[in-house]
Design a protein around this motif. Structure first.
Motif, PDB file in Angstrom:
ATOM      1  N   TRP A  85      20.787  21.416  66.806  1.00  0.00           N
ATOM      2  CA  TRP A  85      20.744  20.903  65.429  1.00  0.00           C
ATOM      3  C   TRP A  85      19.977  21.871  64.527  1.00  0.00           C
ATOM      4  O   TRP A  85      20.446  22.240  63.456  1.00  0.00           O
ATOM      5  CB  TRP A  85      20.088  19.523  65.433  1.00  0.00           C
ATOM      6  CG  TRP A  85      19.818  18.967  64.085  1.00  0.00           C
ATOM      7  CD1 TRP A  85      18.741  19.213  63.299  1.00  0.00           C
ATOM      8  CD2 TRP A  85      20.648  18.081  63.342  1.00  0.00           C
ATOM      9  NE1 TRP A  85      18.823  18.524  62.130  1.00  0.00           N
ATOM     10  CE2 TRP A  85      19.998  17.805  62.118  1.00  0.00           C
ATOM     11  CE3 TRP A  85      21.860  17.465  63.587  1.00  0.00           C
ATOM     12  CZ2 TRP A  85      20.520  16.966  61.157  1.00  0.00           C
ATOM     13  CZ3 TRP A  85      22.392  16.615  62.633  1.00  0.00           C
ATOM     14  CH2 TRP A  85      21.725  16.382  61.426  1.00  0.00           C
ATOM     15  N   GLU A  86      18.770  22.247  64.968  1.00  0.00           N
ATOM     16  CA  GLU A  86      17.902  23.100  64.148  1.00  0.00           C
ATOM     17  C   GLU A  86      18.471  24.504  63.957  1.00  0.00           C
ATOM     18  O   GLU A  86      18.325  25.087  62.889  1.00  0.00           O
ATOM     19  CB  GLU A  86      16.517  23.187  64.790  1.00  0.00           C
ATOM     20  CG  GLU A  86      15.755  21.876  64.728  1.00  0.00           C
ATOM     21  CD  GLU A  86      14.532  21.853  65.636  1.00  0.00           C
ATOM     22  OE1 GLU A  86      14.318  22.822  66.407  1.00  0.00           O
ATOM     23  OE2 GLU A  86      13.797  20.848  65.588  1.00  0.00           O
ATOM     24  N   TRP A 142      26.082  20.289  68.271  1.00  0.00           N
ATOM     25  CA  TRP A 142      25.131  19.178  68.281  1.00  0.00           C
ATOM     26  C   TRP A 142      25.800  17.803  68.333  1.00  0.00           C
ATOM     27  O   TRP A 142      25.228  16.896  68.959  1.00  0.00           O
ATOM     28  CB  TRP A 142      24.139  19.270  67.114  1.00  0.00           C
ATOM     29  CG  TRP A 142      24.719  19.033  65.762  1.00  0.00           C
ATOM     30  CD1 TRP A 142      25.115  19.982  64.867  1.00  0.00           C
ATOM     31  CD2 TRP A 142      24.973  17.770  65.141  1.00  0.00           C
ATOM     32  NE1 TRP A 142      25.609  19.389  63.734  1.00  0.00           N
ATOM     33  CE2 TRP A 142      25.530  18.030  63.872  1.00  0.00           C
ATOM     34  CE3 TRP A 142      24.788  16.449  65.524  1.00  0.00           C
ATOM     35  CZ2 TRP A 142      25.902  17.020  62.999  1.00  0.00           C
ATOM     36  CZ3 TRP A 142      25.163  15.440  64.652  1.00  0.00           C
ATOM     37  CH2 TRP A 142      25.710  15.725  63.409  1.00  0.00           C
ATOM     38  N   THR A 154      18.200  18.907  69.932  1.00  0.00           N
ATOM     39  CA  THR A 154      17.377  19.264  68.768  1.00  0.00           C
ATOM     40  C   THR A 154      17.458  20.762  68.469  1.00  0.00           C
ATOM     41  O   THR A 154      17.509  21.161  67.306  1.00  0.00           O
ATOM     42  CB  THR A 154      15.903  18.839  68.952  1.00  0.00           C
ATOM     43  OG1 THR A 154      15.375  19.425  70.146  1.00  0.00           O
ATOM     44  CG2 THR A 154      15.778  17.321  69.018  1.00  0.00           C
TER      45      THR A 154
END
Length: 172
Positions: free
Chosen positions: A129-130, A146, A126
């Motif tokens: 990704w972020e 990711w 996560t």
């Protein structure tokens, strides 16, 4: 009873799991093929034209982990995991209940270990990704990390389910 008849008698969930596992295995094999082509093009470009393909080492680095986690559930399902089973095989032949219980204990420990890997990879995925984390050098080559983290989670989850299915198949 043939393997196909045996498989048809299994619950739908296990047949779906085996199909997903086979799909992951095919994806891993395809990734290997693509890497072979890419490395070949890189070597040819480097030797023939003095111009290598940017990012090949980074893509190979990322792909190795992805390939392992794409293919390991199929290796387990097909009985191709490397293991020393001389003692366990002897124990299962001599004392089937004890042998099956020990094999189940090993499978449950494996589930726990893989669960820890999947669980601890989720926040890493996560975050990658972020934040748009990448590998490579800006201006030359970059690739997001990711997708590999997601593959690790998917492959690890499939491996957990295959270990659980193995326990189920052992006692059905």
């Amino acid at each position: 009873m043939s393997e196909s008849q045996h498989t048809q008698r299994e619950p739908l969930a296990l047949r779906i799991l085996d199909g997903v596992t086979q799909g992951l295995n095919v994806a891993g094999s395809t990734l290997i093929l693509l890497l072979m082509v890419l490395v070949g093009i890189d070597v040819a470009g480097r030797n023939l034209f003095g111009n290598p393909v940017s990012g090949v080492p980074e893509l190979v680095t990322l792909s190795i982990v992805a390939i392992v986690f794409l293919q390991i559930p199929a290796a387990l399902r097909q009985g191709r995991m490397t293991q020393s089973d001389a003692f366990l095989g002897w124990l299962t032949r001599a004392h089937p209940m004890v042998g099956h219980a020990l094999a189940t204990l090993f499978d449950l420990i494996a589930i726990a270990v893989i669960w820890v890997i999947v669980w601890t990879t989720w926040p890493i995925f996560t975050r990658a990704w972020e934040r748009g984390e990448f590998i490579g050098a800006l201006g030359d080559f970059t690739a997001p990390v990711w997708p590999v983290k997601l593959i690790l989670i998917i492959g690890g989850t499939a491996l957990i389910l295959q270990f659980a299915a193995r326990v189920w198949r052992r006692y059905r």
